[in-house]
Structures are given as C-alpha cells and as structure tokens.
Write an enzyme that holds these catalytic residues in place. Structure first.
Site, PDB file in Angstrom:
ATOM      1  CG  HIS A  78      -3.843  -3.460   2.800  1.00  0.00           C
ATOM      2  ND1 HIS A  78      -2.840  -3.045   3.652  1.00  0.00           N
ATOM      3  CD2 HIS A  78      -4.433  -2.341   2.334  1.00  0.00           C
ATOM      4  CE1 HIS A  78      -2.832  -1.719   3.705  1.00  0.00           C
ATOM      5  NE2 HIS A  78      -3.784  -1.273   2.914  1.00  0.00           N
ATOM      6  CB  CYS A  91      -0.984  -0.025   1.166  1.00  0.00           C
ATOM      7  SG  CYS A  91      -2.347   1.165   1.000  1.00  0.00           S
ATOM      8  CD  GLU A 138      -1.898  -6.286   5.205  1.00  0.00           C
ATOM      9  OE1 GLU A 138      -2.232  -5.110   5.445  1.00  0.00           O
ATOM     10  OE2 GLU A 138      -1.347  -6.643   4.140  1.00  0.00           O
TER      11      GLU A 138
END
Length: 223
Positions: free
Chosen positions: A195, A84, A197
C-alpha cells in the site's frame, strides 16, 4: 502533464481503501475522482484500482456495478495503478475461498501462502495475514521507482499473493518466508501488493511518480 492538473480516477466498487488513496493523491497536488460510474471515470487522465477484501466478493461487486469492462479498457489505454487486491484482481484467477476467475489482464494466479513454508529463519512461526513493513526489492528500472531507494520499506497486509505466469512482468519482490511477487509492470499498467498510500514518504514518492507518468518510458527494463 503536472500533478496539479492530472485527474485521477479511483475505482469505487464498494470496498477498498478509497479515501486514504484519494487523500494521498490530493496531497500530491492531483485531483482525485472517486466514482463507481464508468462514464465519470472515463473522463480522468489515469486510474487507480485499490482493493481490500476477498477476491470473489470484489469481482462480484465489479460486475454488479458494470465496471469490469471499464477496468479492462482503462488498463490498456491510460496509466493504470493496481494496489493490493486491485493488483490481484488483474490476474487470471484466485484460489481465495474457492476458485474464482479474475479479469485476465495479466497472466498468473493468486494463491495462499503455504502453511509448510511459514517458518522464519529464527524458528518463529510466521503469521497470516502478512501485515506490516517489508522491503521492496526492485527488479526493473521503471518510472514509478524513480527516487525510490532499492530495498525501501513499504506497508503490506495480505493473506494471498500473486504467482505471475510471465516472468517478464515481475517488477519487484518481497520476502515473507520466501520471495513473493510484490510488483508487476506491463506497458501502461503497474501494480503493487503493498500500500503506497500507507507507506510514508517513500510511498508518496511512488504515487507522485505515477501522477506524472505517461504510461511508457522504460517499463520492464531489467536492472
């Protein structure tokens, strides 16, 4: 090197999604080292550069912690993943809230979504920030994409996007009113606007690939 033995340095400059990234790394069997000390981060096998916030503030925070030089060296010497804002800060500069110089590791700039383009095909006005799930369209064969389906959904949240100056570093794109750069690859460096994660099993697959990546093996091989 297996995920169980790899030490992953997560750069802490006072901003960003540090603990969600670290939790994902630990879940995958890696050892997450969150630190704002270059000397400690230098002992790790690979680096993740996460980021949430404003470009100028993040650059100032890096400078205040004397981490800018470390990031530049790490991005050229070991497997390196920008996420990001951590991807955006690798560029030459950004137009977010004024003109700001970036780290200059990848050629290009960070620009806002143009107001005149924020119109969906069905007539809806698209919102900024771009937030939610969107398809990632892979443009290259890369070790981090191994086992990640083409056009898989990843989670995005951003108001600005990267405009790379070198087409060969573009690894994937997504669509929000128009196609925009969603991933870049250059040698041992890989960066994502989304993202991983926060992107479920698909994101974990990509992060797991990063834990086992040697920094080479097929980067920028066009599909």
């Amino acid at each position: 090197m297996s995920a169980a033995t790899t030490r992953v340095g997560i750069i802490d400059y006072g901003m960003g999604n540090l603990y969600s990234v670290a939790k994902a790394v630990e879940y995958l069997g890696g050892k997450a080292i969150i630190s704002d000390q270059a000397s400690e981060l230098a002992t790790t096998d690979r680096i993740i550069f996460p980021g949430v916030g404003a470009f100028g503030d993040c650059m100032a925070a890096l400078e205040a912690r004397e981490l800018s030089d470390f990031v530049c060296v790490a991005a050229q010497t070991r497997p390196f993943l920008g996420i990001c804002l951590g991807m955006q800060m690798l560029m030459d500069g950004s137009m977010e809230h004024g003109e700001h110089a970036g780290l200059g590791l990848l050629p290009g700039r960070v620009i806002p979504f143009p107001e005149e383009a924020l119109q969906a095909a069905d007539g809806r006005r698209l919102k900024i920030p771009h937030m939610g799930w969107n398809e990632l369209h892979q443009l290259v064969e890369h070790p981090l994409f191994a086992g990640v389906p083409q056009n898989a959904y990843f989670y995005f949240v951003h108001s600005f996007y990267v405009e790379p100056a070198a087409p060969e570093i573009l690894a994937a794109f997504s669509d929000y009113a128009f196609p925009f750069c969603a991933a870049m690859a250059a040698d041992n460096l890989f960066a994502l606007q989304c993202h991983p994660e926060k992107s479920g099993t698909t994101g974990l697959r990509l992060l797991g690939n990063f834990l086992g990546w040697d920094g080479e093996a097929g980067a920028n091989c066009a599909l």
